[in-house]
Design an enzyme around this catalytic site. Structure first.
Site, PDB file in Angstrom:
ATOM      1  N   HIS A 359      -1.794 -12.810  15.465  1.00 36.75           N
ATOM      2  CA  HIS A 359      -0.251 -13.257  15.901  1.00 36.75           C
ATOM      3  C   HIS A 359      -0.103 -14.045  17.181  1.00 36.75           C
ATOM      4  CE1 HIS A 359       1.889 -12.491  12.416  1.00 36.75           C
ATOM      5  NE2 HIS A 359       1.059 -11.449  11.896  1.00 36.75           N
ATOM      6  N   LYS A 547      16.276 -15.683  19.024  1.00 33.48           N
ATOM      7  CA  LYS A 547      15.026 -15.205  18.723  1.00 33.48           C
ATOM      8  C   LYS A 547      14.737 -14.180  19.775  1.00 33.48           C
ATOM      9  CE  LYS A 547      13.155 -19.542  19.467  1.00 33.48           C
ATOM     10  NZ  LYS A 547      12.459 -19.566  18.294  1.00 33.48           N
ATOM     11  N   ARG A 548      13.570 -13.370  19.854  1.00 36.29           N
ATOM     12  CA  ARG A 548      13.364 -12.383  21.067  1.00 36.29           C
ATOM     13  C   ARG A 548      13.543 -13.317  22.336  1.00 36.29           C
ATOM     14  NH1 ARG A 548      12.201  -6.921  19.937  1.00 36.29           N
ATOM     15  NH2 ARG A 548      11.943  -6.737  22.212  1.00 36.29           N
ATOM     16  N   LYS A 553       9.384 -18.382  25.327  1.00 36.98           N
ATOM     17  CA  LYS A 553      10.470 -19.099  24.374  1.00 36.98           C
ATOM     18  C   LYS A 553      11.390 -20.062  25.282  1.00 36.98           C
ATOM     19  CE  LYS A 553       9.933 -15.515  20.917  1.00 36.98           C
ATOM     20  NZ  LYS A 553       9.649 -16.078  19.434  1.00 36.98           N
ATOM     21  N   THR A 655       9.199 -18.529  12.780  1.00 35.95           N
ATOM     22  CA  THR A 655       9.653 -18.514  11.558  1.00 35.95           C
ATOM     23  C   THR A 655      11.047 -18.843  11.503  1.00 35.95           C
ATOM     24  OG1 THR A 655       9.638 -15.959  11.669  1.00 35.95           O
ATOM     25  CG2 THR A 655       8.003 -17.136  10.328  1.00 35.95           C
ATOM     26  N   LYS A 659      13.643 -21.091   9.000  1.00 36.24           N
ATOM     27  CA  LYS A 659      15.066 -20.620   8.500  1.00 36.24           C
ATOM     28  C   LYS A 659      15.928 -21.693   8.750  1.00 36.24           C
ATOM     29  CE  LYS A 659      13.753 -16.138   9.502  1.00 36.24           C
ATOM     30  NZ  LYS A 659      13.940 -14.897  10.746  1.00 36.24           N
TER      31      LYS A 659
END
Ligand SMILES: *Cc1c(COP(=O)(O)O)cnc(C)c1O
Length: 819
Positions: A359, A547-548, A553, A655, A659
């Site tokens: 992952h 998101k986290r 990110k 992911t 969405k």
């Protein structure tokens, strides 16, 4: 009573009232909302149990191969609505509620959210269960029944505060304890070897026992007879209470032993993409993998008899990242020590049964355990790892004679550590990445040496999301519009969403699409005001990054850009942008100080804008508290812009991006993870791509020439925004709050390079993409065409496609027959 009682409006009503009467001794009028929820959930559960019995029967009769999907997290979100949907019973329940004078939302709200995961990895596992059952594939998800899930987040004075999540406090309506399947798990002790019938046998002595008790959550497939199972193991002490201490009057001590055992399933570790060698965590991993394997072997023998040579034809063990990687030595232990197989045969069966999904390539997330800890906690497993490693290194030496560095990098045990990824690659038959780009990076970089030795093991299977939860359930408005425009076929075959593509040329469809989006924005705004007391304007653009919180990110890139927009507005009275609401949602791991600082930075920028009369007309920044699955369900349908800003190469797939896309948001993002494939599906005109490419990032790191200070010196807008971090403009009372953040961007800290995630490097490109986005948004026709294109092209990101790929490449399960 008939075997299959019908569930319809009338019988549902009767059931709900009957349950209130029997369980709570009350009428509907007297019942609390929680009691009503429980009566409804219990009715839905009855309906599921009926199917479950038939499914168990079918699996036994068909002797079907079964998948065990092991994951340390299953971030399912709430179950009630999804279960009604998959039973195709939502309308019946709505009708029954109407008769009873109950509001659907009020019932749904009462369900405690099972937050048994951190983010994408756990949510993927949940989407997979939905798709497995929907495709009629026999599978069991296996995990831990954490008493406390991921912390609940509050924002106080702009900063994150963590509260415990005690989701089981009022019970869990969906679980069924399977006490008959409880097993013993052994920790510590010493290994003794003895000769039995001419064979050397290892046995563990003086170990400590913990009992693993399974709780099963049935997973119904959409419009299917198949009910799969999510099995969560709970830790119990073998002695309910130490009677000796108890009778001596030492009550505290009597309870202590029990606590020690039960702490194993107490809490979910709140870490995401980060690894720490904590002993309790190692115990958690072994606890649920060993329990799962013991059950799987027992079930195999019950069904197929004592001959284990067909194991790989009848079961598949899939490990979601390396956390359940001890499945390998544990299966070896069972096959060799308990079943008396030869090492060679056990190794062959193990390799053919186990498959591994990677992952992340982030080095800080790769699991490595101190050898000494492994030896102390799991001495027999450690001895097996030594033997697996010895044989592996001997084979590698034949291939790479004398190349000790290379062999050390591929070994299971090296430099006093157990390398879980190496174990999982060497002793499984399949290693897959989660997007095409990620798969390439695994082969070319992260695991390149392994790829040269065993290329046939490597593949890439792009992640997906279940369209049940993320479109049908979350976005009833869009779902109805699709039904009316392209028919209902997409509900069973998501590829049919493509049929909506030509409708982007249809003005009436565009209007209807816009109305649905606007309705969802209003719904979200009302929800937000109720929940958090924050008012936002649904007429503004909804630009979302949820998101986290992690530096890679790059929420910081978004926040600095907002600060730059503010500065432009402040400096130039004629500067205008389309009014925009920037929505953030992110939990930071409690020990991740930098991430928490970024949350604070976002909130401080929000306040700065709030105080500025002109800027606050064009920009509003909100930080959603406690981003979780239910929040995402409310938010995705309302989003217009999807921010996917990871430094290229760092986000294995993502992911959240899928969405958003399915719900008609347009992505602004880097060529990273599945963004690359979203780009390929919609075409460059329907996405905003910016920033460095993955290979450029790698080359820049390798060259070591990146100098963020140079960008600071030459780019006025960046210089201004960053200077505000330290000159008291943002936090006048305490100007040093963001000093660290500033330093990390410009100078680096603790010997790390400055700005390692290339925020400043990509800023210019991001800012230009944002200008184009702003202009396009004002052109309503153009924007709606883009939005429709995104929904219409999102079918390939259904987890049904993902699961079909796993099945044809790796598992080879046969769908159960429908009745
Ligand atoms: C989908 C989802 C994620 C994953 O989001 P990414 O943007 O892919 O990191 C995380 N948390 C929740 C609650 C989700 O629903």
């Amino acid at each position: 009573m008939p075997l299959m009682p019908e569930y319809n409006r009338e019988s549902i009503k009767t059931s709900i009232l009957g349950k209130l009467q029997r369980y709570d001794g009350c009428s509907l009028e007297e019942a609390t909302p929680k009691q009503v929820y429980k009566a409804v959930a219990s009715t839905v559960r009855d309906q599921i149990m009926q199917k479950w019995r038939f499914e168990k029967e079918a699996r036994k009769n068909e002797k079907a191969k079964r998948l065990y999907y092991l994951s340390i997290e299953f971030l399912t979100g709430r179950w009630l609505h999804n279960n009604m949907l998959n039973l195709c019973a939502t309308e019946d329940y709505k009708a029954a509620f109407k008769d009873l004078g109950i509001k659907m939302e009020d019932v749904l709200r009462e369900e405690p959210e099972p937050a048994l995961g951190n983010g994408g990895l756990g949510r993927l596992a949940a989407c997979f269960m939905d798709s497995l059952a929907t495709l009629d594939l026999p599978a069991m998800g296996c995990s831990i029944r954490y008493e406390y899930g991921l912390f609940r987040q509050r924002i106080v004075d702009g900063q994150q505060v963590e509260l415990p999540d005690s989701w089981l406090e009022y019970g869990n309506s969906w679980e069924i304890p399977a006490l008959e399947d409880a097993v013993e798990i052994h920790f510590g002790g010493t290994v003794e070897e003895e000769w039995v019938n001419g064979q050397l046998r290892a046995t563990l002595k003086d170990y400590k026992t913990v009992i693993a008790v399974p709780y099963d959550m049935p997973v119904v497939g959409y419009d299917s007879d198949v009910v799969d199972c999510l099995r969560m193991w709970s830790a119990r002490s073998p002695q309910r209470i130490d009677l000796a201490s108890f009778s001596r009057g030492d009550f505290a001590r009597a309870a202590e032993e029990r606590e020690l055992a039960e702490v194993i399933s107490k809490v979910l570790y709140p870490e995401d993409k980060h690894y720490e060698g904590k002993m309790l965590r190692l115990k958690q991993h072994y606890f649920f993998t060993s329990a799962t394997l013991q059950y799987a072997i027992k079930d195999y023998k019950r069904t197929y008899g004592p001959d284990l040579s067909h194991l790989p034809d009848k079961v598949a063990f899939h490990i979601n990242d390396t956390h359940p990687g001890l499945v390998i030595p544990e299966l070896m232990r069972i096959l060799v020590d308990e079943e008396g197989l030869s090492w060679e045969q056990a190794e062959d069966l193990t390799i053919r049964s186990v498959a591994y999904t990677n992952h992340t390539i982030m080095p800080e997330a790769l699991e490595r355990w101190p050898e000494s800890m492994m030896r102390d906690v799991l001495p027999r497993i450690y001895a097996i790892l030594q033997e697996l490693n010895r044989r592996l290194c001997a084979r590698l030496f034949e291939r790479f004679p004398g190349e000790w560095d290379r062999i050390g990098g591929m070994a299971i045990l090296a430099y006093d550590q157990v390398h879980m990824a190496n174990l999982c690659i060497a002793y499984s038959h399949s290693v897959n990445g989660v997007s095409q780009l990620h798969g390439e990076i695994l082969k070319e970089q992260t695991f390149h040496d392994y790829y040269t030795v065993m290329p046939e093991k490597f593949s890439a299977i792009t992640n997906g999301i279940t369209p049940r939860r993320w479109l049908m359930l979350a976005n009833p408005g869009l779902s109805s519009l699709l039904d009316e425009s392209i028919g209902t076929g997409w509900r069973h075959d998501i590829a049919e969403l493509r049929n909506a593509l030509p409708l982007r040329d249809d003005a009436a469809f565009r209007d209807a699409f816009e109305k649905v989006k606007y309705g969802n924005k209003v719904r979200f705004s009302e929800w937000l005001e109720r929940k958090q007391g924050v008012k936002i304007d649904p007429a503004t653009m909804f630009d979302v990054q949820v998101k986290r919180l992690h530096e890679y990110k790059r929420q910081l890139l978004n926040a600095i850009h907002i600060l730059v927009l503010y500065n432009r507005i402040d400096a130039d009275p004629s500067y205008e942008i389309a009014p925009r609401t920037f929505i953030f949602g992110a939990k930071a791991a409690p020990g991740y100080a930098r991430a928490k600082q970024i949350i604070r930075f976002i909130n401080v920028v929000a306040q700065l804008i709030e105080r500025h009369p002109r800027a606050s007309k064009m920009i509003k920044v909100v930080f959603l508290e406690n981003y979780d699955v239910s929040t995402a369900e409310m938010l995705m349908p309302a989003a217009e812009v999807s921010e996917q800003l990871s430094t290229a190469s760092k986000e294995a797939s993502g992911t959240g991006n899928m969405k958003f896309m399915m719900n008609g948001a347009v992505t602004i993002g880097t060529m990273d993870g599945a963004n690359v494939e979203i780009h390929d599906e919609v075409g460059i005109d329907n996405i905003y791509i910016f920033g460095m490419r993955a290979h450029e990032v790698e080359a820049l790191y390798a060259a070591g020439t990146y100098n963020s200070a140079l960008i600071f010196e030459t780019n006025q807008e960046i210089r201004k925004a960053l200077t505000m971090m330290i000159d008291g403009s943002l936090t006048p009372d305490n100007p040093i709050v963001f000093q660290d953040l500033y330093h990390a961007l410009l100078f680096g800290e603790y010997g790390n390079m400055a700005d390692p995630y290339l925020v400043l490097k990509d800023f210019g490109s991001y800012s230009m993409a944002q200008r184009r986005l702003n202009d396009d948004y004002l052109n309503r026709e153009k924007w709606l065409r883009m939005a429709i294109t995104n929904t219409a092209c999102s079918g390939v990101f259904s987890s049904d496609r993902t699961i079909e790929e796993y099945n044809s490449k790796i598992w080879h399960l046969k769908a159960l027959k429908r009745h």
